[in-house]
Design an enzyme around this catalytic site. Structure first.
Site, mmCIF file in Angstrom:
data_model
loop_
_atom_site.group_PDB
_atom_site.id
_atom_site.type_symbol
_atom_site.label_atom_id
_atom_site.label_comp_id
_atom_site.label_asym_id
_atom_site.label_seq_id
_atom_site.Cartn_x
_atom_site.Cartn_y
_atom_site.Cartn_z
ATOM 1 N N GLY A 90 0.811 -1.213 0.000
ATOM 2 C CA GLY A 90 0.000 0.000 0.000
ATOM 3 C C GLY A 90 0.836 1.251 0.000
ATOM 4 N N CYS A 91 0.262 2.317 0.547
ATOM 5 C CA CYS A 91 0.841 3.649 0.412
ATOM 6 C C CYS A 91 2.188 3.751 1.113
ATOM 7 C CB CYS A 91 -0.120 4.694 0.962
ATOM 8 S SG CYS A 91 -0.719 4.356 2.619
ATOM 9 N N GLY A 92 3.194 4.119 0.324
ATOM 10 C CA GLY A 92 4.459 4.539 0.891
ATOM 11 C C GLY A 92 5.514 3.474 1.046
#
Length: 283
Positions: free
Chosen positions: A118-120
């Site tokens: 997911g994000c990052g």
């Protein structure tokens, strides 16, 4: 890199960044609200998908370049040979073709990937990589309390999409000797910062000349991306995490959180915040 291949891509037909949708308010009255759009965006390198993020379909050239830089896939924008934006029925592909050396580095990295993330934290295969430290920031601009207040006010005023939708994050780059601010917005805070990183790289702007300003909380990934940009100051309207503070301290970054107007709290390297003409002392 300033080549046209980074400029032509965004001219393709993309979904709008916001849409008007019907809704009922608390009194049962039906009207319309402007809603932020989000869609799956795949980052594809040399024919292989490295990550899929949920993003606002705007400034995608900046997203592709910035993600590549802040995630360490490339060291310089010139390492991207070609970038094409391909809209589809299920989302958007950002297809990047790398030069030989970065392509080889990515292939070695891909051998150990455990799957999409997911994000990052895309492409991370170990706990050590998740808390990685980049080269410490040595030289950076300092800010006065007044300038921090100006930066927060400018970022707030510049959030065009958020003013319409109340649903997006923003990341801005503030330079003390310039009243204007480069700003990027997205439904994802990591995406907003990656877009800013890409815009700075395309503009040829070096991070050590200013500060990264965020509307979101400051997590460790945001500090890592700021270090990749080369900025020595990160300012957030919300609070940081403890790991973000430790990472900022180790990376030579001044972390300022809970910034509301002229009020804020400094969590690392306070000497870059100049008060009454002199820098603050290190804790």
């Amino acid at each position: 890199m300033h080549g046209s291949q980074f400029e032509v891509g965004d001219r393709v037909s993309l979904p709008p960044a916001s849409v008007a949708l019907p809704r009922h308010n608390s009194r049962g009255v039906r009207d319309v609200r402007i809603i932020a759009e989000e869609c799956p965006v795949a980052l594809v390198y040399d024919g292989t998908t490295v990550a899929v993020v949920m993003a606002t379909p705007a400034d995608l050239t900046d997203l592709a370049l910035g993600f590549s830089l802040t995630e360490g896939i490339i060291h310089d924008s010139s390492e991207v040979e070609e970038l094409t934006i391909i809209p589809g029925p299920d989302g958007i592909e950002l297809r990047l073709w790398l030069r030989r050396d970065p392509g080889r580095r990515l292939k070695e990295r891909r051998r150990q990937l455990v799957g999409p993330t997911g994000c990052g934290l895309c492409g991370i295969d170990s706990l050590r990589q998740a808390v990685r430290l980049l080269r410490p920031v040595r030289h950076s601009a300092g800010l006065t309390p007044q300038q921090i207040g100006e930066a927060i006010a400018t970022l707030t005023h510049s959030q065009t999409l958020n003013h319409q939708t109340h649903a997006t994050h923003a990341a801005g780059f503030f330079t003390p000797d310039n009243k204007s601010m480069m700003v990027r917005e997205d439904v994802g805070r990591h995406n907003a910062l990656d877009k800013l990183a890409g815009a700075l790289a395309a503009d040829g702007t070096f991070g050590f000349g200013g500060a990264v300003i965020l509307t979101s909380r400051i997590s460790v990934e945001m500090v890592q991306k700021t270090a990749a940009i080369g900025a020595g100051v990160i300012v957030g309207m919300s609070a940081p995490t403890a790991l973000a503070v430790r990472t900022a301290a180790a990376s030579g970054i001044t972390l300022v959180g809970i910034a509301r107007g002229s009020e804020f709290e400094i969590f690392s390297h306070p000497t870059r915040i100049i008060n009454d003409g002199s820098p603050r002392e290190e804790a």
